[in-house]
Design a protein around this motif. Sequence first.
Motif, PDB file in Angstrom:
ATOM      1  N   SER A 181       0.746  -1.720  -0.074  1.00  0.00           N
ATOM      2  CA  SER A 181       0.213   0.040   0.216  1.00  0.00           C
ATOM      3  C   SER A 181       1.205   1.535  -0.276  1.00  0.00           C
TER       4      SER A 181
ATOM      5  N   ARG B  53     -13.902  -4.114   1.379  1.00  0.00           N
ATOM      6  CA  ARG B  53     -13.483  -4.103   2.504  1.00  0.00           C
ATOM      7  C   ARG B  53     -12.453  -3.205   2.178  1.00  0.00           C
ATOM      8  N   MET B  54     -11.901  -2.391   3.525  1.00  0.00           N
ATOM      9  CA  MET B  54     -10.377  -2.019   3.150  1.00  0.00           C
ATOM     10  C   MET B  54      -9.304  -2.189   3.939  1.00  0.00           C
ATOM     11  N   ILE B  55      -8.085  -2.643   3.498  1.00  0.00           N
ATOM     12  CA  ILE B  55      -7.491  -3.491   4.483  1.00  0.00           C
ATOM     13  C   ILE B  55      -6.927  -2.244   5.278  1.00  0.00           C
ATOM     14  N   SER B  56      -5.920  -1.773   3.790  1.00  0.00           N
ATOM     15  CA  SER B  56      -4.288  -0.728   4.367  1.00  0.00           C
ATOM     16  C   SER B  56      -4.956  -0.211   2.723  1.00  0.00           C
ATOM     17  N   GLU B  57      -4.868   1.539   3.219  1.00  0.00           N
ATOM     18  CA  GLU B  57      -5.255   2.357   2.254  1.00  0.00           C
ATOM     19  C   GLU B  57      -4.488   2.147   1.012  1.00  0.00           C
TER      20      GLU B  57
END
Lengths: 128, 383
Positions: free
Chosen positions: B144, B193-197
């Motif tokens: 990310s 689902r957001m994990i690590s922007e």
Amino acid sequence: MSDERKAPAAEYVRRLDAGHLAYQECRDCGHRFHYPRISCPSCSSRAVEFRDSRGLGTVYARTVVHSRNEPPYNVVLVDLDEGFRIMSRVDGVANDAVQIGLRVRLKGIEPGRDGVMPAPVFQPAEAR
Amino acid sequence: MWSLRGRMAIVGVAEAGLGVAPKGWTPMDVTAEASLRALADAGLSVRDVDGVFSASAYYQMASVELAEYLGIKPRYTDSTQIGGSSFMTHVEHAVGAISAGLMDVALIAYGSTQRTDSGRLVTQAKPFAYEEPFRPRHPVSMYSLVASRHMHQYGTTREQLAEVAVQARAWARLNAAAFERGPLSIQDVITSRMISEPLTSRDCCLVTDGAGAVIITSAERARDLKQPPVYLLGTGTAHWHRHISQMPDLTVTAAVESGQRAYARAGLGPADIDTVQLYDAFTINTIVFLEDLGFCRKGEGGPFSANGAIAPGGRLPVNTNGGGLSYCHPGMYSIFVLIEAVRQTRGECGERQIKDVEVSLAQGNGGVFSSQITLILGNGATV
């Protein structure tokens, strides 16, 4: 024993515990680097010495970690003005405002625990 | 000068236990199954193997453990573990060992049951002491950070990243062995689902079980085996950093150098490559590797791959099995990158087969854009 013979990580942590973010500078080639080592990764010289950073830098890359169990938190890479880079976090501002190019300064050192290293944490440079 | 071009060949490939492994099977069971199938594919038996290569998050002495399981008493062994790229690096090591007369027939194999075991990446990697306090989610947060820098520096968009996943899915829909074959849109990827922007769960590789195996031997030995040999034309290794905070420029990987080495040894360039198989642990990987391997200029990977350019029918066939994003990803994926490159070069990929393939490129990636290995493979027309 001379200063250079101390364990590099121990000297680094000693300085963190005193409130300073340290880096190393090579007396032979001038290269500045982080993390602490016994030799210069640019020229292999063993003549490397610790210096304390002024704690001013710029966000080089950023992410925000999302988790089911806690609020999102930011993780950044900061380029310190002395010319070395570390991973850190920027406090005192919304995650969305933590963007690449943001000027930051050292806020303080979070104490280590359970074998985790003390952590130099940043805040926006203009914050009081 | 001694040249490896055309001296070694891959003569057998196979997978086993893809997606979800048979109930109760251990990682070594599926690894052995893939090994036996790859040997059968080559028309060889376990008794022909005298070099064993493996790496694992489960078994510390992976090649020794695999040899014991299969009853092999090898004269050459290698458990080099440098992340997901390890198995493609084993190929280069095998080339050296065969050339030196240390062995004749190499078995390279990997297997994992991480989906059945935990549903998440099984890894032995310890957090780096100077990064650990900030709790990046390993390894996605590191990729990310790269994506954030690439977007900032070159204007790469969230949609362009998403389209990499969408195009991988389009390939997976042509591959019956792929784990995820449902429809996927750019909007689906962005709103997952957001994990690590900026990366969401659909920007991340799958978590599956699975095993793969590859058999490699000399070109002379390959001639009278069952499959048309797929020759090694060039190999290239490079690594510049282990930890993301030590990566000199987050937008440039050591694949630049591994690629140049492989191209030089093969006497080929990007324009000669018919299929491109890249280790796509995350959507940003595909964009960065297309740049670093010379398929487009630095910074142009987003627009280059957009609008279906790397999907079926596009201008460049990339990750034709569906990739780590949609086909399978049992933790360390490079053996599957290599298997697809071999199959496309043989011409046995059915619905997803690219026409008239002579040369394929495979890129292995380990760690956090750390260890890079490029292999260039060619069919009989290239040697």
